[in-house]
Design an enzyme around this catalytic site. Structure first.
Site, PDB file in Angstrom:
ATOM      1  CG  ASN A 237      -1.734   1.236   1.391  1.00 26.40           C
ATOM      2  OD1 ASN A 237      -1.790   2.066   0.482  1.00 26.40           O
ATOM      3  ND2 ASN A 237      -2.384   1.380   2.536  1.00 26.40           N
ATOM      4  CD1 TRP A 238       3.693   1.193  -2.749  1.00 30.70           C
ATOM      5  CD2 TRP A 238       4.037   2.562  -4.484  1.00 30.70           C
ATOM      6  NE1 TRP A 238       4.682   0.647  -3.519  1.00 30.70           N
ATOM      7  CE2 TRP A 238       4.912   1.467  -4.600  1.00 30.70           C
ATOM      8  CE3 TRP A 238       4.070   3.553  -5.469  1.00 30.70           C
ATOM      9  CZ2 TRP A 238       5.827   1.339  -5.655  1.00 30.70           C
ATOM     10  CZ3 TRP A 238       4.972   3.418  -6.524  1.00 30.70           C
ATOM     11  CH2 TRP A 238       5.834   2.328  -6.604  1.00 30.70           C
ATOM     12  CE  LYS A 239      -0.057   3.091   4.797  1.00 27.25           C
ATOM     13  NZ  LYS A 239       0.106   3.159   6.247  1.00 27.25           N
TER      14      LYS A 239
ATOM     15  CG  HIS B 201      -5.737   1.896   5.337  1.00 28.32           C
ATOM     16  ND1 HIS B 201      -5.271   2.812   6.248  1.00 28.32           N
ATOM     17  CD2 HIS B 201      -4.737   1.014   5.139  1.00 28.32           C
ATOM     18  CE1 HIS B 201      -4.020   2.498   6.566  1.00 28.32           C
ATOM     19  NE2 HIS B 201      -3.671   1.407   5.910  1.00 28.32           N
TER      20      HIS B 201
ATOM     21  CD  GLU C  20      -2.726   5.410   6.821  1.00 29.81           C
ATOM     22  OE1 GLU C  20      -2.712   5.436   5.578  1.00 29.81           O
ATOM     23  OE2 GLU C  20      -1.798   4.907   7.491  1.00 29.81           O
TER      24      GLU C  20
ATOM     25  CD  GLU D 298      -3.165  -2.431   7.298  1.00 29.12           C
ATOM     26  OE1 GLU D 298      -2.166  -2.721   6.646  1.00 29.12           O
ATOM     27  OE2 GLU D 298      -3.730  -1.323   7.228  1.00 29.12           O
TER      28      GLU D 298
ATOM     29  N   GLY E  84       3.033   2.169  10.935  1.00 30.26           N
ATOM     30  CA  GLY E  84       4.048   3.215  10.853  1.00 30.26           C
ATOM     31  C   GLY E  84       4.755   3.517  12.154  1.00 30.26           C
TER      32      GLY E  84
ATOM     33  CB  SER F 297       5.516  -1.959  12.021  1.00 29.78           C
ATOM     34  OG  SER F 297       5.157  -0.628  12.328  1.00 29.78           O
TER      35      SER F 297
ATOM     36  N   GLY G 161       3.037  -1.113   4.199  1.00 29.73           N
ATOM     37  CA  GLY G 161       3.045   0.304   3.855  1.00 29.73           C
ATOM     38  C   GLY G 161       4.441   0.774   3.503  1.00 29.73           C
ATOM     39  N   GLY G 162       5.117   1.396   4.456  1.00 31.71           N
ATOM     40  CA  GLY G 162       6.414   2.025   4.207  1.00 31.71           C
ATOM     41  C   GLY G 162       7.432   1.129   3.526  1.00 31.71           C
TER      42      GLY G 162
HETATM   43  P1  13P Z   1       3.301   0.371   7.582  1.00 31.21           P
HETATM   44  O1  13P Z   1       3.793  -0.918   6.945  1.00 31.21           O
HETATM   45  O2  13P Z   1       4.009   1.575   7.073  1.00 31.21           O
HETATM   46  O3  13P Z   1       3.238   0.260   9.076  1.00 31.21           O
HETATM   47  O4  13P Z   1       1.776   0.567   7.069  1.00 31.21           O
HETATM   48  C1  13P Z   1       0.892  -0.492   7.170  1.00 31.21           C
HETATM   49  C2  13P Z   1      -0.340  -0.134   6.449  1.00 31.21           C
HETATM   50  O5  13P Z   1      -1.087   0.726   6.861  1.00 31.21           O
HETATM   51  C3  13P Z   1      -0.638  -0.848   5.189  1.00 31.21           C
HETATM   52  O6  13P Z   1      -1.915  -0.607   4.738  1.00 31.21           O
END
Ligand code: 13P
Length: 246
Positions: free
Chosen positions: A9-11, A89, A91, A159, A165, A205, A226-227
């Site tokens: 997920n590149w957000k 999600h 967010e 999640e 993050g 994470s 994510g990251g």
């Molecule tokens: P991180 O891997 O950056 O913690 O993000 C997880 C996430 O929200 C994937 O959708």
């Protein structure tokens, strides 16, 4: 038999200059790889002859079209060539006040376009501290999943909000208990065969350094990253770890 899935997920990250990170991922492994870039890159990623990943959106509106400035519909995501869409999600739930009922209507919209919904659920830190995790997940599943869930149209990502993050990850025993709980909830509503076929991803994470132990947990069928999905070196190592987990 559930095929393992490594999803990125590149957000709100990623420009055309980052396409090389996708081309550099390992290709000949036995796991599915999905990347959900910003909507601006879906078409480019689908068409890039150097990439072999599946491509997904990060959200969709419940309606197929209309006066909704700034939104994107499931129809548009499918039209751009994507096969999946992340929905619910945390967010989106936090930044845009998305409710379970809204997420449910978005999943219906995704399914109407034959997109696989990647439904995200997870508790906040306060809920975790209060021991409410399973209650929260039960409510989110009941409220956001329409009837008709099947292995071919749904992936669920657990999640924990406090793990996103932050570098924090639940204990492996906690991840195991939660994934087992989700599968049991799915079995109660949709039957054992359906529940046994739906992939359950862990997200929050995930890094090359903890991927091995997370992927060894029963009922973890992959990760939503994510990251660490932004760089081929990191995401490639996670993909390789998932493949090695068998
Ligand atoms: P991180 O891997 O950056 O913690 O993000 C997880 C996430 O929200 C994937 O959708």
């Amino acid at each position: 038999m559930r095929r393992k899935l490594a999803a990125g997920n590149w957000k709100m990250n990623g420009l055309s200059t980052d396409m090389g990170e996708v081309a550099a991922l390992p290709t000949s492994l036995g796991v599915e790889v999905l990347i959900c870039p910003p909507a601006t890159l879906i078409d480019r990623m689908v068409r890039d002859p150097n990439t072999f990943v599946q491509v997904g959106g990060q959200d969709c509106h419940p309606n197929p079209n209309g006066a909704h400035t700034g939104d994107i519909s499931a129809q548009m995501i499918a039209d751009a060539g994507a096969s999946h869409v992340i929905l619910g999600h945390s967010e989106r739930r936090q930044d845009h006040g998305e409710t379970d009922a809204l997420v449910r209507s978005k999943i219906d919209a995704a399914w109407s376009m034959s997109l696989v919904a990647v439904l995200c659920i997870g508790e906040t830190e306060a809920q975790y501290q209060a021991g409410e995790t399973l209650d929260v997940l039960r409510t989110q599943l009941a409220g956001s999943l329409p009837d008709g869930a099947a292995p071919g149209n749904l992936v669920i990502a657990y999640e924990p909000v406090w793990a996103i993050g932050t570098g924090l990850v639940p204990a492996m025993a906690e991840i195991e208990a939660v994934h087992g709980f989700i599968r049991t909830e799915l079995a109660t509503r949709f039957g054992t065969d359906t529940a046994d076929g739906i992939r359950l991803l862990y997200g929050g994470s995930v890094k090359p350094g903890n991927a091995d132990e997370i992927f060894a947990v029963p009922d973890v069928d992959g990760a939503l990253v994510g990251g660490a999905s932004l760089k081929a070196a990191d995401f490639g190592a996670i993909i390789t770890a998932l493949d090695a987990a068998g």
